[in-house]
Design a protein around this motif. Structure first.
Motif, PDB file in Angstrom:
ATOM      1  N   ASP A   1       0.870  -1.174   0.000  1.00 17.80           N
ATOM      2  CA  ASP A   1       0.000   0.000   0.000  1.00 17.80           C
ATOM      3  C   ASP A   1       0.907   1.224   0.000  1.00 17.80           C
ATOM      4  OD1 ASP A   1      -1.629   2.115   0.487  1.00 17.80           O
ATOM      5  OD2 ASP A   1      -2.710   1.183   2.163  1.00 17.80           O
ATOM      6  N   GLU A   2       0.997   1.870  -1.166  1.00 19.37           N
ATOM      7  CA  GLU A   2       2.003   2.926  -1.303  1.00 19.37           C
ATOM      8  C   GLU A   2       1.777   4.097  -0.350  1.00 19.37           C
ATOM      9  OE1 GLU A   2      -0.503   3.530  -5.138  1.00 19.37           O
ATOM     10  OE2 GLU A   2       0.019   1.892  -3.800  1.00 19.37           O
ATOM     11  N   MET A   3       0.497   4.371  -0.029  1.00 13.81           N
ATOM     12  CA  MET A   3       0.239   5.510   0.842  1.00 13.81           C
ATOM     13  C   MET A   3       0.572   5.201   2.304  1.00 13.81           C
ATOM     14  SD  MET A   3      -0.390   7.564  -1.414  1.00 13.81           S
ATOM     15  CE  MET A   3      -0.560   8.984  -0.364  1.00 13.81           C
ATOM     16  N   ALA A   4       0.719   3.914   2.586  1.00 14.00           N
ATOM     17  CA  ALA A   4       1.027   3.540   3.971  1.00 14.00           C
ATOM     18  C   ALA A   4       2.521   3.283   4.157  1.00 14.00           C
ATOM     19  CB  ALA A   4       0.228   2.293   4.353  1.00 14.00           C
TER      20      ALA A   4
END
Lengths: 235, 299
Positions: A171-174
């Motif tokens: 999860d790139e945003m995490a």
């Protein structure tokens, strides 16, 4: 068989073994040219560095125009003589085939490659390419102009995707590492904060009659090699 | 197994899941939270209000709305019809599936331009009958804003001035604007969509976007807006995009270059040298700017 100016550096390399007529690098170029001439197919060489150069060519011309306070326009005329062909990016003079000076733009990938080019001697490939251009245009001088342009958005996205693969992010945003990495990519690939005087330098190369004679002789040698080694049919 | 591309990490929308349920999922909320922080709940409420107020959008694939909203959030433009910076509108694709399409409003472009820190002023307006003082398609237009003779709109104009003093304007007659819409907008041709529902805003946006594309220094955010405006975005990385009504036109780089050189000229000699090196087509386009610059250097 005629050779493109951008490949002259390759055919001008000397063979490692003195018993050889031409170098392996030259043979590879000849084969490409042979296939192009015989079948009309061009080998598609693409990489991110070349892509940036192509995409930001006009931007480079604008940058140099601003620094020189002179309006330059991109040349789109391909020139040819009995031995070579080439399309210089721009020129100074009456016309492209009667140019005083030819201009060729190189768009550096980042600050590091830009400064490396600045500190190093003239790249041999580019030396021969410029001699080819001067032969074709009659110019007495060639200018190799290095520019540091903002990287186009699509290439920045590709770099982010490369990072994403590298970090194996789910999860790139995490992923703070990924987010930081993306910020760094943007910072390293855009240069709006650097004044234009610091984003361009030029290297001037004088016309070298001996070098041009050497190109002619090497093209003739390559043709001789083709006649003796490349069959007209693979059967 | 092949690794998915980053964009495919977006939450999948089950066929019958409503947009409301989709946007209320923890995963989606977390995504917007990461991007917008405290503002995420306001942003999402606004998106859901837009969806709730449009019957067709309620039938749209929630993932397409999500992707459009993510791009808007990345650009920090709220999706709110009354603010007018970014919209999500429904669009039926060739398979008759309804999808959410991102539209950046002219106010969105203004916002992005101002945010870049390079613009001193930027605006766009309709031009009414009587307000054109001089109409020369080659050298440009001169306006008299106090001479409105009727409510009939005859065209649209946009203008900007950069911090460094460079300024540019662009005018299109109503006929040119509509011809542009006809050429580039699939929905306009069918007599539906935003061009029909809010022609005035779309016309202002068109003239402003063309002006910016032709003459302005585009920040990365602005480039992204130009690239993704009027597109259905199929993935979160905005790499898989279906252009529906995109009006992007290639930038005329020599024109842009010449305009910059004129604006940056520091002496009359320099200006004349630049002018003399331009072809007739560029001279025709830049005549007004040249005259203004000449006058300013003469003083």
């Amino acid at each position: 068989m005629k050779f493109r100016c951008s490949s002259l550096g390759d055919i001008m390399t000397n063979p490692r073994n003195k018993s050889e007529m031409i170098s392996e690098t030259a043979k590879a170029v000849i084969l490409e040219q042979f296939i192009q001439d015989k079948y009309g197919r061009t080998k598609d060489v693409e990489n991110r560095y070349l892509e940036k150069g192509t995409m930001t060519e006009e931007t480079s011309i604008t940058l140099y125009s601003r620094l020189q306070k002179t309006f330059f326009v991109k040349n789109d005329q391909r020139l040819t003589n009995g031995f070579i062909t080439g399309e210089p990016d721009a020129f100074i003079g009456k016309s492209i085939d009667q140019a005083d000076i030819v201009l060729d733009f190189k768009s550096s990938w980042d600050l590091w490659t830009f400064w490396k080019a600045k500190m190093n001697d003239i790249n041999k490939q580019y030396f021969w390419q410029m001699q080819g251009y001067m032969w074709l245009t009659g110019a007495k001088e060639a200018r190799l102009i290095y520019c540091l342009n903002d990287t186009p958005e699509s290439l920045i996205l590709a770099e982010k995707k490369r990072l994403w693969y590298k970090l194996d992010v789910i999860d790139e945003m995490a992923s703070p590492e990924y987010i930081e990495g993306c910020k760094e990519i943007e910072r390293n690939m855009t240069f709006g904060d650097i004044q234009i005087q610091d984003r361009c330098f030029e290297t001037r190369i004088a016309r070298d009659g001996d070098a041009i004679k050497a190109i002619q002789a090497r093209v003739e040698l390559c043709r001789e090699w083709v006649n003796g080694n490349l069959p007209s049919s693979p059967f | 197994m092949t690794k998915p591309i980053p964009g495919q990490q977006a939450p999948q929308s089950p066929a019958k899941q409503s947009a409301k349920a989709f946007f209320n999922s923890d995963h989606v909320k977390a995504k917007f939270q990461e991007l917008l922080g405290k503002r995420s709940s306001t942003f999402l409420t606004s998106v859901l209000q837009v969806v709730a107020s449009n019957d067709l959008l309620q039938k749209a694939d929630p993932a397409s709305i999500y992707h459009a909203a993510m791009v808007a959030a990345t650009l920090d433009l709220p999706i709110n019809n009354s603010i007018g910076q970014a919209y999500v509108v429904p669009f039926k694709d060739k398979e008759h599936l309804v999808k959410g399409q991102l539209i950046i409003g002219w106010k969105g472009y203004v916002q992005l331009a101002l945010r870049s820190g390079q613009f001193n002023r930027i605006s766009t307006t309709e031009v009414f009958e009587g307000q054109i003082k001089e109409a020369n398609p080659l050298t440009g237009y001169v306006f008299d804003w106090n001479n409105k003779q009727s409510d009939k709109i005859v065209g649209y104009a946009a203008y900007f001035r950069l911090i460094n003093g460079f300024e540019a304007s662009y005018y299109m007659t109503i006929e040119q604007v509509l011809a542009h819409a006809k050429k580039y907008s699939q929905t306009f041709k069918k007599g539906i969509g935003v061009w029909v529902e809010d022609r005035d805003s779309m016309a202002k946006k068109t003239v402003l976007k063309l002006l910016l594309s032709k003459f302005a220094p585009l920040s990365i955010e602005m480039q992204k807006a130009v690239q993704l405006d009027q597109a259905v975005i199929n993935d979160e990385g905005a790499e898989d995009v279906t252009y529906i009504d995109n009006t992007e036109e290639p930038v005329n780089k020599p024109l842009e270059r010449a305009a910059i050189l004129i604006s940056e000229a520091e002496s009359l000699d320099e200006l004349e040298n630049i002018w003399n090196s331009l072809g007739d087509d560029l001279k025709a386009e830049l005549h007004d700017q040249m005259e203004e610059k000449y006058k300013s250097l003469e003083q």
